[in-house]
Design a protein around this motif. Structure first.
Motif, mmCIF file in Angstrom:
data_model
loop_
_atom_site.group_PDB
_atom_site.id
_atom_site.type_symbol
_atom_site.label_atom_id
_atom_site.label_comp_id
_atom_site.label_asym_id
_atom_site.label_seq_id
_atom_site.Cartn_x
_atom_site.Cartn_y
_atom_site.Cartn_z
ATOM 1 N N LEU A 155 0.817 -1.322 0.055
ATOM 2 C CA LEU A 155 -0.086 -0.048 0.211
ATOM 3 C C LEU A 155 0.911 0.983 0.060
ATOM 4 N N ALA A 156 0.663 2.075 -0.940
ATOM 5 C CA ALA A 156 1.596 3.417 -1.238
ATOM 6 C C ALA A 156 0.536 4.459 -0.492
ATOM 7 N N TYR A 157 0.944 4.463 0.757
ATOM 8 C CA TYR A 157 0.033 5.650 1.436
ATOM 9 C C TYR A 157 0.580 6.746 1.999
ATOM 10 N N GLN A 158 1.978 6.933 1.770
ATOM 11 C CA GLN A 158 2.601 8.182 2.375
ATOM 12 C C GLN A 158 2.409 9.108 1.316
ATOM 13 N N ASP A 159 2.400 10.538 2.226
ATOM 14 C CA ASP A 159 2.554 11.800 1.467
ATOM 15 C C ASP A 159 1.493 11.798 0.373
ATOM 16 N N THR A 160 0.222 11.681 0.727
ATOM 17 C CA THR A 160 -0.758 11.917 -0.265
ATOM 18 C C THR A 160 -1.991 12.644 0.380
ATOM 19 N N ALA A 161 -2.737 13.534 -0.249
ATOM 20 C CA ALA A 161 -3.847 14.119 0.232
ATOM 21 C C ALA A 161 -5.167 13.352 0.083
ATOM 22 N N ILE A 162 -5.249 12.337 -0.684
ATOM 23 C CA ILE A 162 -6.282 11.347 -0.899
ATOM 24 C C ILE A 162 -6.222 10.585 0.423
ATOM 25 N N PRO A 163 -7.410 10.443 1.118
ATOM 26 C CA PRO A 163 -7.422 9.514 2.367
ATOM 27 C C PRO A 163 -7.707 7.971 1.785
ATOM 28 N N THR A 164 -7.131 7.157 2.814
ATOM 29 C CA THR A 164 -7.318 5.755 2.383
ATOM 30 C C THR A 164 -8.212 5.126 3.434
ATOM 31 N N THR A 165 -9.271 4.175 2.960
ATOM 32 C CA THR A 165 -10.142 3.747 3.957
ATOM 33 C C THR A 165 -9.994 2.079 4.274
ATOM 34 N N VAL A 166 -9.660 1.712 5.426
ATOM 35 C CA VAL A 166 -9.259 0.349 5.967
ATOM 36 C C VAL A 166 -10.491 -0.199 6.447
ATOM 37 N N ARG A 167 -11.145 -1.380 5.896
ATOM 38 C CA ARG A 167 -12.230 -1.879 6.332
ATOM 39 C C ARG A 167 -11.892 -3.400 6.835
ATOM 40 N N LEU A 168 -12.397 -3.668 8.092
ATOM 41 C CA LEU A 168 -11.990 -4.915 8.611
ATOM 42 C C LEU A 168 -13.423 -5.247 9.042
ATOM 43 N N SER A 169 -13.676 -6.752 8.570
ATOM 44 C CA SER A 169 -15.003 -7.204 8.725
ATOM 45 C C SER A 169 -14.847 -8.735 9.158
ATOM 46 N N TYR A 170 -16.099 -9.169 9.917
ATOM 47 C CA TYR A 170 -15.903 -10.409 10.625
ATOM 48 C C TYR A 170 -17.329 -11.058 10.627
ATOM 49 N N ASP A 171 -17.282 -12.442 10.037
ATOM 50 C CA ASP A 171 -18.595 -13.170 9.874
ATOM 51 C C ASP A 171 -18.562 -14.332 10.357
ATOM 52 N N ARG A 172 -19.130 -14.755 11.721
ATOM 53 C CA ARG A 172 -19.022 -15.933 12.153
ATOM 54 C C ARG A 172 -19.842 -16.907 11.419
ATOM 55 N N LYS A 173 -21.022 -16.572 10.867
ATOM 56 C CA LYS A 173 -21.857 -17.292 10.185
ATOM 57 C C LYS A 173 -21.191 -17.800 8.915
ATOM 58 N N ASN A 174 -20.526 -17.166 8.233
ATOM 59 C CA ASN A 174 -19.743 -17.576 7.049
ATOM 60 C C ASN A 174 -18.424 -18.067 7.682
ATOM 61 N N ASN A 175 -18.545 -19.252 8.202
ATOM 62 C CA ASN A 175 -17.356 -19.969 8.565
ATOM 63 C C ASN A 175 -16.250 -18.938 9.153
ATOM 64 N N ASN A 176 -16.691 -17.992 10.038
ATOM 65 C CA ASN A 176 -15.376 -17.207 10.422
ATOM 66 C C ASN A 176 -14.499 -16.337 9.546
ATOM 67 N N LEU A 177 -15.230 -15.796 8.473
ATOM 68 C CA LEU A 177 -14.459 -15.217 7.542
ATOM 69 C C LEU A 177 -14.086 -13.734 7.954
ATOM 70 N N LEU A 178 -12.658 -13.650 7.943
ATOM 71 C CA LEU A 178 -12.344 -12.221 8.451
ATOM 72 C C LEU A 178 -11.510 -11.923 7.153
ATOM 73 N N LYS A 179 -11.953 -10.516 6.955
ATOM 74 C CA LYS A 179 -11.574 -9.898 5.595
ATOM 75 C C LYS A 179 -11.217 -8.518 5.898
ATOM 76 N N LEU A 180 -9.976 -8.132 5.363
ATOM 77 C CA LEU A 180 -9.452 -6.642 5.520
ATOM 78 C C LEU A 180 -9.458 -5.980 4.023
ATOM 79 N N GLN A 181 -10.251 -5.046 3.703
ATOM 80 C CA GLN A 181 -10.324 -4.391 2.582
ATOM 81 C C GLN A 181 -10.007 -2.952 2.679
ATOM 82 N N ILE A 182 -9.165 -2.581 1.467
ATOM 83 C CA ILE A 182 -8.414 -1.293 1.313
ATOM 84 C C ILE A 182 -9.254 -0.430 0.265
ATOM 85 N N ASP A 183 -9.948 0.506 0.427
ATOM 86 C CA ASP A 183 -10.702 1.347 -0.741
ATOM 87 C C ASP A 183 -11.434 0.054 -1.562
#
Length: 433
Positions: free
Chosen positions: A173-201
């Protein structure tokens, strides 16, 4: 009386329709937003809510939280109460890094840990020994700027140098020195066989089913950051915590994040030629004893990723092509079998020709032979008549009549010769089979 029953009937229908519409109503992201554990409206805040505790050099400035406002600084913010994890949750952080680019010993961490871990600030402004999950954004790792997931059960004490060996998933992830924000999304779903997912934008960084949060676990949410001897400023613009899965979580993994690639330089001792080849962690750790097994592991992992993301359109399309090809082959095979059945039925015992199947052909051959005999008799009678000096038909007329008679005969002979040749060829092929 009937009017009253009609009104009752219409009212029951209206209630049924209303219930169905209510059941079909889609839950919006705002309906599952946990406002107590969120920082949604920093722009209109003069000070942070009392539910949050800040530390270090963190300041609220112009609608954003600045964790490292100056060089060699660090800051932190933790929620005072625990967040109870039920079946699923989604946490979104919007951040940016400005005023510096390059390798740095600083970093930004997002925490979901046991409340007893809070207090220490030695690991990127957070605890070195913790029980829970850490999402680390930094540029000091062996492959440059990355987002990492690190797990700890509270028994190990991590440092900023050995933490990279504890990573279970990461992406570039090239995150440094940019005016454009970055969104990090962490999700967890126990019913979907404990699926842990990390999304970036809205792009998948990593996902796993090997991590399971305890049922009704109470965890503490926090954000910490530190910089090196530079002016890198880590800023948080928004934080949302949802008691469920948001709509963006279900986005398919069409465009995954770039993954680090490790390469190995190979030098040919005889020629001195240098070659660079890609090396995977499985080969480095000796998990692939054979190249075939290693390639198989990679393909299975790729297929699993597509299935987890409900992104199997390519596989389904190829499967449909295979089924269509198989149906075409089946039709051709059926046609071939039917042809062979006809040919075999025309054969007698031990490969002899069945005369019953070709009786019409043989009858035509007999008629042709009789016609030739009659023509020969006429020719002989004409010859004798001319030798006796009798007046009869002239030679030219005889030749013309013979030509008229012979022309269709020649055509019939040619056609019969062609079909005779074809039948013999088919009989020879059947005998060879």
């Amino acid at each position: 009386m009937w009017a009253r029953w009609l009104l009752v009937y219409l009212a029951s229908i209206a209630i049924t329709v209303a219930e169905e519409l209510y059941e079909r109503k889609e839950t919006s992201d705002n309906d599952i937003l946990d406002r107590s554990h969120s920082l949604s409206d920093l722009v209109n805040m003069d000070k942070l809510p009392s539910e949050w505790k800040t530390g270090g050099d963190l300041v609220l400035e112009q609608g954003r939280l600045r964790f490292t406002p100056v060089a060699s600084s660090q800051g932190s913010i933790w929620h005072n109460s625990d967040y109870q994890i039920k079946d699923s949750f989604t946490v979104e952080w919007t951040f940016r890094s400005v005023d510096f680019i390059g390798k740095s010993e600083g970093g930004l961490s997002f925490w979901i840990v046991n409340g007893k871990s809070v207090g220490d600030n030695s690991l990127f402004g957070g605890p070195q020994r913790y029980d829970g999950l850490q999402i680390l954004v930094d540029s000091n790792g062996p492959v440059g700027s990355t987002v990492r997931g690190i797990l700890n059960d509270g028994t190990k004490k991590f440092t900023e140098t050995d933490i990279y060996d504890q990573t279970f998933g990461y992406c570039l992830l090239a995150y440094q020195d940019t005016a454009i924000p970055t969104t990090v999304r962490l999700s967890y779903d126990r019913k979907n066989n404990n699926l842990l997912k990390l999304q970036i934008d809205n792009r998948v960084c990593f996902q796993t089913r090997e991590i399971q949060f305890p049922s009704n676990a109470k965890m503490r949410l926090g954000i910490t950051a530190k910089n090196d001897k530079n002016k890198e400023s880590f800023e948080i613009l928004k934080m949302h915590t949802h008691n469920g899965l948001t709509k963006e979580v279900s986005l398919p993994n069409v465009n995954p994040m770039e993954q680090p690639r490790l390469v190995t330089k190979i030098i040919n001792k005889e020629t001195g030629k240098e070659d660079v080849v890609e090396t995977d962690f499985m080969k480095m750790k000796g998990l692939a004893n054979k190249v075939d097994n290693y390639e198989l592991y990679k393909k299975l992992d790729k297929i699993e990723g597509k299935i987890l993301a409900n992104d199997i359109s390519i596989i389904n399309e190829k499967l449909e092509k295979i089924i269509k090809t198989q149906n075409d082959h089946s039709k051709k095979l059926d046609h071939l079998l039917s042809t062979l059945d006809v040919m075999v039925s025309s054969m007698g015992k031990e490969g002899e020709v069945n005369t019953e199947a070709f009786k019409d052909f043989f009858g035509m051959n007999d008629k042709l032979e009789k016609l030739l005999q009659d023509q020969a008799k006429i020719r002989e009678e004409t010859k004798l008549s001319m030798q006796s000096g009798g007046h009869g038909v002239t030679v030219d007329e005889i030749v013309k009549r013979l030509f008229i008679w012979m022309l269709p005969l020649i055509l019939i002979v040619l056609v019969m010769a062609y079909y005779t040749f074809r039948i013999r060829q088919d009989i020879v092929k059947v005998k060879l089979l």
